[in-house]
Design an enzyme around this catalytic site. Structure first.
Site, PDB file in Angstrom:
ATOM      1  NE  ARG A 182      25.533  -2.629 -16.841  1.00 41.73           N
ATOM      2  CZ  ARG A 182      24.859  -3.575 -16.156  1.00 41.73           C
ATOM      3  NH1 ARG A 182      25.334  -4.794 -16.048  1.00 41.73           N
ATOM      4  NH2 ARG A 182      23.692  -3.327 -15.637  1.00 41.73           N
ATOM      5  CB  CYS A 239      24.258   4.072 -18.625  1.00 42.29           C
ATOM      6  SG  CYS A 239      22.548   4.148 -18.079  1.00 42.29           S
ATOM      7  CD  GLU A 310      27.398   0.763 -18.505  1.00 41.25           C
ATOM      8  OE1 GLU A 310      27.059   1.200 -17.388  1.00 41.25           O
ATOM      9  OE2 GLU A 310      26.611   0.203 -19.288  1.00 41.25           O
TER      10      GLU A 310
HETATM   11  C1  LIG Z   1      19.793   3.226 -26.180  1.00 39.27           C
HETATM   12  C2  LIG Z   1      20.777   2.322 -25.482  1.00 39.27           C
HETATM   13  C3  LIG Z   1      20.402   1.634 -24.335  1.00 39.27           C
HETATM   14  C4  LIG Z   1      21.285   0.787 -23.680  1.00 39.27           C
HETATM   15  N1  LIG Z   1      20.875   0.137 -22.555  1.00 39.27           N
HETATM   16  C5  LIG Z   1      21.752  -0.676 -21.904  1.00 39.27           C
HETATM   17  C6  LIG Z   1      21.333  -1.376 -20.717  1.00 39.27           C
HETATM   18  O1  LIG Z   1      20.211  -1.288 -20.260  1.00 39.27           O
HETATM   19  N2  LIG Z   1      22.258  -2.172 -20.108  1.00 39.27           N
HETATM   20  C7  LIG Z   1      23.528  -2.331 -20.585  1.00 39.27           C
HETATM   21  O2  LIG Z   1      24.314  -3.074 -19.985  1.00 39.27           O
HETATM   22  N3  LIG Z   1      23.942  -1.676 -21.704  1.00 39.27           N
HETATM   23  C8  LIG Z   1      23.089  -0.870 -22.373  1.00 39.27           C
HETATM   24  N4  LIG Z   1      23.494  -0.199 -23.508  1.00 39.27           N
HETATM   25  C9  LIG Z   1      24.907  -0.338 -23.957  1.00 39.27           C
HETATM   26  C10 LIG Z   1      25.149  -1.437 -25.005  1.00 39.27           C
HETATM   27  O3  LIG Z   1      23.998  -1.698 -25.792  1.00 39.27           O
HETATM   28  C11 LIG Z   1      25.611  -2.740 -24.354  1.00 39.27           C
HETATM   29  O4  LIG Z   1      26.823  -2.562 -23.648  1.00 39.27           O
HETATM   30  C12 LIG Z   1      25.810  -3.840 -25.395  1.00 39.27           C
HETATM   31  O5  LIG Z   1      25.981  -5.058 -24.750  1.00 39.27           O
HETATM   32  C13 LIG Z   1      27.014  -3.599 -26.310  1.00 39.27           C
HETATM   33  O6  LIG Z   1      26.962  -4.558 -27.349  1.00 39.27           O
HETATM   34  P1  LIG Z   1      27.543  -4.227 -28.791  1.00 39.27           P
HETATM   35  O7  LIG Z   1      27.392  -5.433 -29.642  1.00 39.27           O
HETATM   36  O8  LIG Z   1      26.963  -2.985 -29.317  1.00 39.27           O
HETATM   37  O9  LIG Z   1      29.071  -4.050 -28.432  1.00 39.27           O
HETATM   38  P2  LIG Z   1      30.143  -2.938 -28.977  1.00 39.27           P
HETATM   39  O10 LIG Z   1      29.685  -1.618 -28.508  1.00 39.27           O
HETATM   40  O11 LIG Z   1      30.272  -3.122 -30.453  1.00 39.27           O
HETATM   41  O12 LIG Z   1      31.414  -3.425 -28.249  1.00 39.27           O
HETATM   42  C14 LIG Z   1      31.506  -3.425 -26.825  1.00 39.27           C
HETATM   43  C15 LIG Z   1      32.747  -4.228 -26.434  1.00 39.27           C
HETATM   44  O13 LIG Z   1      32.531  -5.596 -26.759  1.00 39.27           O
HETATM   45  C16 LIG Z   1      33.574  -6.075 -27.608  1.00 39.27           C
HETATM   46  N5  LIG Z   1      32.967  -7.073 -28.496  1.00 39.27           N
HETATM   47  C17 LIG Z   1      31.813  -6.959 -29.212  1.00 39.27           C
HETATM   48  N6  LIG Z   1      31.538  -8.118 -29.843  1.00 39.27           N
HETATM   49  C18 LIG Z   1      32.548  -8.976 -29.526  1.00 39.27           C
HETATM   50  C19 LIG Z   1      32.851 -10.326 -29.874  1.00 39.27           C
HETATM   51  N7  LIG Z   1      32.058 -11.054 -30.653  1.00 39.27           N
HETATM   52  N8  LIG Z   1      33.986 -10.872 -29.370  1.00 39.27           N
HETATM   53  C20 LIG Z   1      34.786 -10.166 -28.573  1.00 39.27           C
HETATM   54  N9  LIG Z   1      34.578  -8.890 -28.211  1.00 39.27           N
HETATM   55  C21 LIG Z   1      33.460  -8.305 -28.686  1.00 39.27           C
HETATM   56  C22 LIG Z   1      34.107  -4.846 -28.315  1.00 39.27           C
HETATM   57  O14 LIG Z   1      35.436  -5.029 -28.731  1.00 39.27           O
HETATM   58  C23 LIG Z   1      34.002  -3.813 -27.201  1.00 39.27           C
HETATM   59  O15 LIG Z   1      35.105  -3.942 -26.338  1.00 39.27           O
HETATM   60  C24 LIG Z   1      22.612   0.635 -24.182  1.00 39.27           C
HETATM   61  C25 LIG Z   1      22.989   1.327 -25.349  1.00 39.27           C
HETATM   62  C26 LIG Z   1      22.087   2.157 -25.995  1.00 39.27           C
HETATM   63  C27 LIG Z   1      22.523   2.867 -27.244  1.00 39.27           C
END
Ligand SMILES: Cc1cc2nc3c(=O)[nH]c(=O)nc-3n(C[C@H](O)[C@H](O)[C@H](O)COP(=O)(O)OP(=O)(O)OC[C@H]3O[C@@H](n4cnc5c(N)ncnc54)[C@H](O)[C@@H]3O)c2cc1C
Length: 316
Positions: A182, A239, A310
């Site tokens: 992660r 999570c 996480e």
């Molecule tokens: C209902 C639900 C279910 C989920 N299920 C899972 C699952 O099964 N498995 C899992 O691993 N996660 C899960 N997640 C968590 C989440 O969706 C993941 O971690 C996802 O990859 C985060 O992506 P995001 O674009 O929303 O990132 P953000 O939440 O916007 O950012 C996360 C991190 O990434 C960085 N970041 C984002 N975009 C960039 C970029 N372009 N360049 C550099 N840094 C960047 C941000 O600065 C931050 O540090 C879930 C979340 C929800 C709400």
């Protein structure tokens, strides 16, 4: 870090409607909490993003990148300085066939991970189903090494394109990306493309040709399982805690500690999946943090295990 009047004026003049001052981050996070960012910029063009990064470097200003905001807990006083969102640009997905067994798919960092999964299914490419239902962007998923028991981003990625400190795109091969469970191990690695805070523009993934019917069947089973086991219709960041390296999962430990349904204000441990903290309606980040502390203390007391978040906790 406070921006001075001249800097704010430059941002307003250069980015017009793409920039907002004192923008509530609760609008940009799936948990729906978080105070204002001093400056929130969502450039419409890649060139605007590159100009912005060059200007930030010249002015020694730090920034925070937000993807789809689905793994973030932004604190109630918000984020000082600049938040950059790429949600209006960098969404293209395309592919090249390498040979009979290998397809390279490239996706812009702001493309939804689910769009990438659908693109793969639509073209009968197998390898992306593990990511179905993860609501993040491609960039956020790479930074988080998002995944499930079926796989994670590090399994399929071959390279990323990131912005370098002089604002130019640079390709980085997988072997130079310090993936861990992660996340990307940036503390150890210090920098990606010379940047303390990397900005990903694109990801490249190796998939393989498959049978569309079989891929769809597997996808539907994965989605059904997710819908049965996760509170998908409530606000959360997925999570909340990482699973310990061995033994029971974080969700099992929280459940065994008797915390399902436990509330602090409007923050609640989900009754469906104990590793989800949900915002019932008007939770604050302070409620969620208090519930997080309560969970960590209870699990430590009962099992002598320290749960590590996480979810990324950002802001003040
Ligand atoms: C209902 C639900 C279910 C989920 N299920 C899972 C699952 O099964 N498995 C899992 O691993 N996660 C899960 N997640 C968590 C989440 O969706 C993941 O971690 C996802 O990859 C985060 O992506 P995001 O674009 O929303 O990132 P953000 O939440 O916007 O950012 C996360 C991190 O990434 C960085 N970041 C984002 N975009 C960039 C970029 N372009 N360049 C550099 N840094 C960047 C941000 O600065 C931050 O540090 C879930 C979340 C929800 C709400």
């Amino acid at each position: 870090m406070q921006l001075n009047k001249t800097q704010k004026k430059w941002l307003a003049e250069t980015f017009g409607s793409e920039v907002r001052f004192d923008e509530p981050m609760s609008r940009h996070t799936s948990l729906g909490v978080g105070g204002p960012a001093d400056v929130y910029i969502a450039p419409k063009e890649k060139s605007g993003l590159m100009d912005l990064v060059r200007w930030l470097q010249e002015n020694s200003l730090s920034y925070f990148i937000v993807g789809n905001g689905t793994n973030l807990l932004v604190l109630d006083k918000g984020i000082r300085g600049i938040v950059i969102s790429m949600k209006h640009c960098l969404k293209d997905i395309q592919h090249t066939t390498l040979d009979r067994k290998n397809i390279l798919v490239t996706a812009g960092a702001a493309a939804r991970l689910n769009s990438l999964c659908k693109y793969a299914t639509g073209n009968s490419f197998s390898g992306m189903n593990f990511a179905l239902g993860i609501p993040g962007s491609v960039g956020g998923a790479i930074i988080m090494n998002a995944g499930t028991v079926q796989g994670n981003m590090a399994d399929v990625i071959t390279a990323v394109v990131a912005l370098s400190s002089n604002g130019e795109p640079v390709r980085i091969e997988k072997h130079a990306l310090p993936f861990r469970y992660r996340g990307l191990d940036l503390k150890e690695h210090k920098k990606i493309a010379g940047m303390q805070t990397p900005i990903l523009l694109e990801g490249e993934f190796r998939l393989s040709p498959g049978d569309r019917h079989a891929i769809e069947k597997e996808a539907s089973a994965i989605m059904q399982k997710r819908a049965a086991k996760q509170p998908l219709h409530q606000r959360s960041a997925g999570c909340f805690f990482k699973n310990p390296t061995k033994g029971k999962s974080a969700g099992e430990l929280i459940d065994l500690a008797g915390l399902k349904g436990k509330r602090v204000g409007d923050a609640q441990v989900s009754t469906i999946h104990a590793n989800f903290i949900i915002n019932k309606s008007n939770a604050t980040a302070t409620d969620i943090l208090a519930l997080k502390d309560l969970i960590q203390k209870a699990v430590l007391r009962s099992f002598n295990i320290t749960l590590e978040p996480e979810v990324k906790i950002v802001g003040t």
